[in-house]
Design an enzyme around this catalytic site. Structure first.
Site, PDB file in Angstrom:
ATOM      1  N   GLU A  89      22.592   4.085  56.373  1.00 33.66           N
ATOM      2  CA  GLU A  89      22.022   2.942  55.645  1.00 33.66           C
ATOM      3  C   GLU A  89      22.112   1.709  56.542  1.00 33.66           C
ATOM      4  O   GLU A  89      23.152   1.434  57.128  1.00 33.66           O
ATOM      5  CB  GLU A  89      22.800   2.748  54.326  1.00 33.66           C
ATOM      6  CG  GLU A  89      22.622   1.425  53.629  1.00 33.66           C
ATOM      7  CD  GLU A  89      21.171   1.087  53.234  1.00 33.66           C
ATOM      8  OE1 GLU A  89      20.489   1.922  52.634  1.00 33.66           O
ATOM      9  OE2 GLU A  89      20.744  -0.052  53.564  1.00 33.66           O
ATOM     10  N   ARG A 100      19.785  -2.810  37.783  1.00 34.90           N
ATOM     11  CA  ARG A 100      19.747  -1.993  39.007  1.00 34.90           C
ATOM     12  C   ARG A 100      21.105  -1.894  39.699  1.00 34.90           C
ATOM     13  O   ARG A 100      21.560  -0.819  40.068  1.00 34.90           O
ATOM     14  CB  ARG A 100      18.756  -2.594  40.006  1.00 34.90           C
ATOM     15  CG  ARG A 100      17.335  -2.299  39.692  1.00 34.90           C
ATOM     16  CD  ARG A 100      16.431  -3.058  40.636  1.00 34.90           C
ATOM     17  NE  ARG A 100      15.049  -2.866  40.272  1.00 34.90           N
ATOM     18  CZ  ARG A 100      14.230  -1.984  40.849  1.00 34.90           C
ATOM     19  NH1 ARG A 100      14.642  -1.251  41.843  1.00 34.90           N
ATOM     20  NH2 ARG A 100      12.996  -1.858  40.442  1.00 34.90           N
ATOM     21  N   ASP A 115       9.933   5.984  47.752  1.00 34.86           N
ATOM     22  CA  ASP A 115       8.972   4.954  48.156  1.00 34.86           C
ATOM     23  C   ASP A 115       8.499   5.148  49.599  1.00 34.86           C
ATOM     24  O   ASP A 115       7.398   4.732  49.949  1.00 34.86           O
ATOM     25  CB  ASP A 115       9.583   3.547  48.017  1.00 34.86           C
ATOM     26  CG  ASP A 115       9.365   2.968  46.623  1.00 34.86           C
ATOM     27  OD1 ASP A 115       9.083   3.744  45.694  1.00 34.86           O
ATOM     28  OD2 ASP A 115       9.475   1.732  46.461  1.00 34.86           O
ATOM     29  N   ARG A 163      10.514 -12.626  38.716  1.00 34.82           N
ATOM     30  CA  ARG A 163      11.483 -11.792  37.993  1.00 34.82           C
ATOM     31  C   ARG A 163      12.663 -12.650  37.574  1.00 34.82           C
ATOM     32  O   ARG A 163      13.118 -13.503  38.332  1.00 34.82           O
ATOM     33  CB  ARG A 163      12.009 -10.679  38.898  1.00 34.82           C
ATOM     34  CG  ARG A 163      10.914  -9.795  39.400  1.00 34.82           C
ATOM     35  CD  ARG A 163      11.426  -8.862  40.459  1.00 34.82           C
ATOM     36  NE  ARG A 163      11.829  -7.585  39.920  1.00 34.82           N
ATOM     37  CZ  ARG A 163      12.150  -6.537  40.658  1.00 34.82           C
ATOM     38  NH1 ARG A 163      12.156  -6.631  41.960  1.00 34.82           N
ATOM     39  NH2 ARG A 163      12.481  -5.416  40.108  1.00 34.82           N
ATOM     40  N   ALA A 171      10.740   4.479  40.605  1.00 29.36           N
ATOM     41  CA  ALA A 171      12.110   4.974  40.812  1.00 29.36           C
ATOM     42  C   ALA A 171      12.259   6.340  40.158  1.00 29.36           C
ATOM     43  O   ALA A 171      12.966   7.216  40.679  1.00 29.36           O
ATOM     44  CB  ALA A 171      13.116   3.982  40.244  1.00 29.36           C
TER      45      ALA A 171
HETATM   46  C1  LIG Z   1       8.916  -5.635  40.480  1.00 32.95           C
HETATM   47  C2  LIG Z   1       9.250  -4.178  40.491  1.00 32.95           C
HETATM   48  C3  LIG Z   1       9.625  -3.549  39.298  1.00 32.95           C
HETATM   49  C4  LIG Z   1       9.869  -2.161  39.264  1.00 32.95           C
HETATM   50  N1  LIG Z   1      10.217  -1.575  38.089  1.00 32.95           N
HETATM   51  C5  LIG Z   1      10.390  -0.239  38.026  1.00 32.95           C
HETATM   52  C6  LIG Z   1      10.740   0.398  36.801  1.00 32.95           C
HETATM   53  O1  LIG Z   1      10.913  -0.252  35.759  1.00 32.95           O
HETATM   54  N2  LIG Z   1      10.894   1.745  36.802  1.00 32.95           N
HETATM   55  C7  LIG Z   1      10.735   2.507  37.929  1.00 32.95           C
HETATM   56  O2  LIG Z   1      10.891   3.755  37.860  1.00 32.95           O
HETATM   57  N3  LIG Z   1      10.446   1.924  39.118  1.00 32.95           N
HETATM   58  C8  LIG Z   1      10.264   0.578  39.186  1.00 32.95           C
HETATM   59  N4  LIG Z   1       9.983  -0.014  40.388  1.00 32.95           N
HETATM   60  C9  LIG Z   1       9.877   0.830  41.598  1.00 32.95           C
HETATM   61  C10 LIG Z   1      11.272   1.138  42.164  1.00 32.95           C
HETATM   62  O3  LIG Z   1      11.985  -0.063  42.312  1.00 32.95           O
HETATM   63  C11 LIG Z   1      11.167   1.859  43.511  1.00 32.95           C
HETATM   64  O4  LIG Z   1      10.280   2.956  43.383  1.00 32.95           O
HETATM   65  C12 LIG Z   1      12.532   2.388  43.959  1.00 32.95           C
HETATM   66  O5  LIG Z   1      13.531   1.403  43.898  1.00 32.95           O
HETATM   67  C13 LIG Z   1      12.419   2.905  45.392  1.00 32.95           C
HETATM   68  O6  LIG Z   1      13.637   3.473  45.779  1.00 32.95           O
HETATM   69  P1  LIG Z   1      13.828   4.048  47.265  1.00 32.95           P
HETATM   70  O7  LIG Z   1      15.231   4.529  47.302  1.00 32.95           O
HETATM   71  O8  LIG Z   1      12.731   4.975  47.613  1.00 32.95           O
HETATM   72  O9  LIG Z   1      13.634   2.788  48.202  1.00 32.95           O
HETATM   73  P2  LIG Z   1      14.524   1.463  48.331  1.00 32.95           P
HETATM   74  O10 LIG Z   1      15.141   1.094  47.034  1.00 32.95           O
HETATM   75  O11 LIG Z   1      13.661   0.457  49.010  1.00 32.95           O
HETATM   76  O12 LIG Z   1      15.717   1.890  49.293  1.00 32.95           O
HETATM   77  C14 LIG Z   1      15.520   2.076  50.670  1.00 32.95           C
HETATM   78  C15 LIG Z   1      16.871   1.999  51.361  1.00 32.95           C
HETATM   79  O13 LIG Z   1      16.681   2.303  52.734  1.00 32.95           O
HETATM   80  C16 LIG Z   1      17.324   1.344  53.536  1.00 32.95           C
HETATM   81  N5  LIG Z   1      16.576   1.271  54.802  1.00 32.95           N
HETATM   82  C17 LIG Z   1      15.325   0.770  54.995  1.00 32.95           C
HETATM   83  N6  LIG Z   1      14.961   0.895  56.291  1.00 32.95           N
HETATM   84  C18 LIG Z   1      15.993   1.495  56.939  1.00 32.95           C
HETATM   85  C19 LIG Z   1      16.212   1.921  58.282  1.00 32.95           C
HETATM   86  N7  LIG Z   1      15.289   1.739  59.257  1.00 32.95           N
HETATM   87  N8  LIG Z   1      17.397   2.526  58.587  1.00 32.95           N
HETATM   88  C20 LIG Z   1      18.352   2.719  57.635  1.00 32.95           C
HETATM   89  N9  LIG Z   1      18.203   2.337  56.340  1.00 32.95           N
HETATM   90  C21 LIG Z   1      17.028   1.746  55.990  1.00 32.95           C
HETATM   91  C22 LIG Z   1      17.269   0.062  52.710  1.00 32.95           C
HETATM   92  O14 LIG Z   1      18.266  -0.869  53.104  1.00 32.95           O
HETATM   93  C23 LIG Z   1      17.489   0.598  51.307  1.00 32.95           C
HETATM   94  O15 LIG Z   1      18.845   0.711  50.973  1.00 32.95           O
HETATM   95  C24 LIG Z   1       9.748  -1.400  40.455  1.00 32.95           C
HETATM   96  C25 LIG Z   1       9.413  -2.031  41.666  1.00 32.95           C
HETATM   97  C26 LIG Z   1       9.170  -3.398  41.685  1.00 32.95           C
HETATM   98  C27 LIG Z   1       8.793  -4.044  43.000  1.00 32.95           C
END
Ligand SMILES: Cc1cc2nc3c(=O)[nH]c(=O)nc-3n(C[C@H](O)[C@H](O)[C@H](O)COP(=O)(O)OP(=O)(O)OC[C@H]3O[C@@H](n4cnc5c(N)ncnc54)[C@H](O)[C@@H]3O)c2cc1C
Length: 430
Positions: free
Chosen positions: A36, A119, A316, A200, A329
Site C-alpha cells: 500500500e 467508510r 476500481d 460531500r 464498492a
Molecule cells: C462520491 C462517491 C460515492 C460513492 N458511493 C458508493 C456507494 O454508496 N456504494 C458503493 O458500493 N460504492 C460507492 N462508491 C464507489 C466506491 O467508493 C469505490 O468503488 C471503491 O471505494 C473502490 O475501492 P478500491 O479498493 O477498488 O479502490 P480505492 O478505494 O481507490 O483503493 C485503492 C488503494 O490503492 C492504493 N494505491 C493506489 N495506487 C497505488 C500504487 N501505485 N501503489 C500502491 N498502492 C496504491 C491507494 O492508496 C488505496 O489505498 C462511491 C464513489 C464516490 C466517488
C-alpha cells in the site's frame, strides 16, 4: 490457516477491494502480501452503502467481513422503511416553482433496504481481520516485470523491490497496475471526467432533523432536480446524516491529476439555487469549507482486459464507475469473492495455473464491470431528468431505476462463483 497452495500473491493497494480480497484469500489458505502506498490503511470520512449483491459477496469472502459490516452498518431508522432503498423526491417542481418541501415521487425498495456505513469505520473493522505482517506500507508501485523464472518483480517508488508468483492490482481508479499492464498510451490508462461533480458532507443527525424533520433525516432520500441530485442516508447508527450533492456541468474539470478541489458551502448553495428548502436547509448545515469531488470513470475507455499473464486488476482498477448505482464498492467485493473462489479451487494446483484463473476472472467479470459503468452514468442522468426518452416522467424514471438496480443487486453471487469455477475447470482440465 495452513497454506493450501504452494504459490504466493501480491496485492497492490489496501482499499475495500484489496482488503476484502486479502481476507478472502487468507481464509482459504492462500499466501498474500499487500503493498500500500500510504503509511497506514485509511478511508475518507464519508458514507458508502451496499446493495444486496455486495452483502452476499461479503459473506462469501469471509463471515468476518459480513459481521464487521453488520457491526457498523446503519439502516433506515424507521422500521416501516427497512426495505426502502431511497424515497425519491421531486426537489424542484415545474419550472420556476419554489418548493417548500420536496414532493414524494416514488419509493424504490430492495430486499435489504439502505445499508450505510461510515467508510473509515468499516475499513477499521476490516483491518482487524488482516493478520499482522500482511501489509507493507509506503510501497507505491512503480514498475512490474514478469521474469523468465515465472516470478513477478515489483519495484516501488522508495527504491525497494519484492517478488510474488502473481500480482493483483487493487490500486483504484488511477491504477498503476492497469497502466503498466496496457501501457501509458492506452486510453484506459487515464479515466475520463463524467462531467458530474459532488459535494460531500456528514452532519449531526440532530441538526438534520431540526432542518428537514425526522422522516426525511432518519431515512434515505434522493432529492431530484434538473442537472442535479442530492442523496442522503443515515450513518453511525443514526447519529450522522451522510449527504452527497451531485451537479452536472459542461465545463472541463480543472486538474485531471486531482479528483478533489477545495470549495465553499456557498458554491454548493449557488449550484442548488431553486431546489426545495429541504435541499437548501441540508446544504446550509455542511462545513463552510467543503471538498468538491470530480466524478471520473473508465466507461468510455474500459481496459481491454483485466489480466495479462500473471497480473490482474480488480475493483476500481478494472471498472472505476460513477457512484450513482451505489454499487462500485459492492462490485469490488464481488470481484474479491469470485477471484478468491477461483484461486482456491481444487483444480488450481500450482503457480502455473494462476494465469488460467486470471483469464477466467476476466471472462466472467468484464461484462458486468462494463455494464455497471454504463448503467451508473445513465441512472445518474435519470435522477437529473437528463436521460433521453425519460426526462421528468417519474413513472419512466422509476421503471428505469428498478430494472437497472435489479440487474446489479438481484443476482446470485454464490452461483456466479460456481459458474466461474466450472469455466476454470474446463480450462485447466482441457
Ligand atoms: C462520491 C462517491 C460515492 C460513492 N458511493 C458508493 C456507494 O454508496 N456504494 C458503493 O458500493 N460504492 C460507492 N462508491 C464507489 C466506491 O467508493 C469505490 O468503488 C471503491 O471505494 C473502490 O475501492 P478500491 O479498493 O477498488 O479502490 P480505492 O478505494 O481507490 O483503493 C485503492 C488503494 O490503492 C492504493 N494505491 C493506489 N495506487 C497505488 C500504487 N501505485 N501503489 C500502491 N498502492 C496504491 C491507494 O492508496 C488505496 O489505498 C462511491 C464513489 C464516490 C466517488
Amino acid at each position: 490457516m495452513a497454506p493450501q497452495k504452494n504459490f504466493d500473491l501480491a496485492i497492490i493497494g489496501g482499499g475495500i477491494a484489496g482488503l476484502t480480497l486479502a481476507i478472502a484469500l487468507q481464509h482459504r489458505g492462500i499466501k498474500v502480501s499487500i503493498y500500500e502506498q500510504a503509511h497506514k490503511f485509511g478511508e475518507i470520512g464519508a458514507g458508502v452503502s451496499f446493495s444486496p449483491n455486495a452483502v452476499q459477496a461479503m459473506k462469501l469472502c469471509h463471515d468476518g467481513i459480513y459481521e464487521s459490516f453488520e457491526k457498523v452498518c446503519t439502516r433506515n431508522q424507521w422500521s416501516s422503511k427497512r426495505q426502502v432503498w431511497f424515497d425519491y423526491l421531486d426537489a424542484y417542481g415545474e419550472e420556476g416553482e419554489q418548493l417548500e418541501r420536496g414532493k414524494h415521487a416514488f419509493t424504490i425498495t430492495n430486499s435489504l433496504g439502505q445499508n450505510g456505513v461510515h467508510r473509515a469505520t468499516f475499513l477499521d473493522e476490516l483491518v482487524k481481520l488482516v493478520p499482522d505482517g500482511t501489509a507493507n506500507f509506503g510501497k507505491r508501485l512503480k514498475s512490474l516485470e514478469q521474469n523468465d523464472a515465472g516470478k513477478c518483480v515489483m519495484e516501488f517508488e522508495d527504491g525497494t523491490t519484492a517478488q510474488a508468483d502473481a500480482v493483483i492490482g487493487c490500486d483504484g481508479i488511477k491504477s498503476k497496475t492497469r497502466q503498466l499492464m496496457h501501457g501509458l498510451d492506452h486510453p484506459c490508462a487515464h479515466p475520463t471526467y463524467t462531467h458530474k461533480y459532488a459535494y460531500r458532507g456528514v452532519v449531526p443527525m440532530k441538526q438534520a432533523i431540526e432542518s428537514i424533520g425526522e422522516e426525511r433525516a432518519q431515512n434515505s432520500c434522493m432529492h431530484m432536480g434538473p442537472d442535479g441530485h442530492v442523496l442522503t442516508f443515515p450513518v453511525n447508527h443514526g447519529q450522522t446524516l451522510n449527504i452527497v450533492a451531485f451537479r452536472t456541468t459542461d465545463k472541463p474539470w480543472v486538474n485531471s491529476d486531482k479528483l478533489t478541489a477545495p470549495a465553499h458551502r456557498e458554491d454548493a448553495l449557488k449550484d442548488f439555487a431553486g431546489y426545495s428548502n429541504d435541499v437548501m436547509g441540508l446544504l446550509k448545515l455542511t462545513n463552510e469549507n467543503l471538498d468538491v469531488w470530480a466524478i471520473f470513470d473508465l466507461r468510455i475507455n474500459p481496459p481491454p482486459s483485466y489480466t495479462k499473464g500473471r497480473v490482474a486488476i480488480v475493483g476500481d482498477a478494472a471498472h472505476a464507475t460513477s457512484p450513482h448505482h451505489g454499487a462500485g464498492a459492492g462490485l469490488c467485493i464481488e470481484d474479491a469473492a469470485v477471484m478468491a473462489e477461483l484461486l482456491a479451487d481444487e483444480a488450481v494446483k500450482n503457480s502455473n495455473d494462476v494465469e488460467a484463473v486470471f483469464s477466467t476472472f476476466n471472462e466472467v467479470r468484464k461484462e458486468r464491470g462494463e455494464f455497471l459503468m454504463q448503467s451508473s452514468q445513465r441512472i445518474g442522468d435519470t435522477y437529473e431528468w437528463r436521460a433521453e426518452g425519460i426526462g421528468r416522467d417519474f413513472k419512466k424514471v422509476e421503471h428505469e431505476i428498478n430494472w437497472r438496480n435489479a440487474a446489479i443487486g438481484d443476482v446470485d453471487v454464490p452461483d456466479m462463483c460456481k459458474q466461474a469455477r466450472s469455466k476454470l475447470k474446463q480450462k485447466l482440465l482441457a
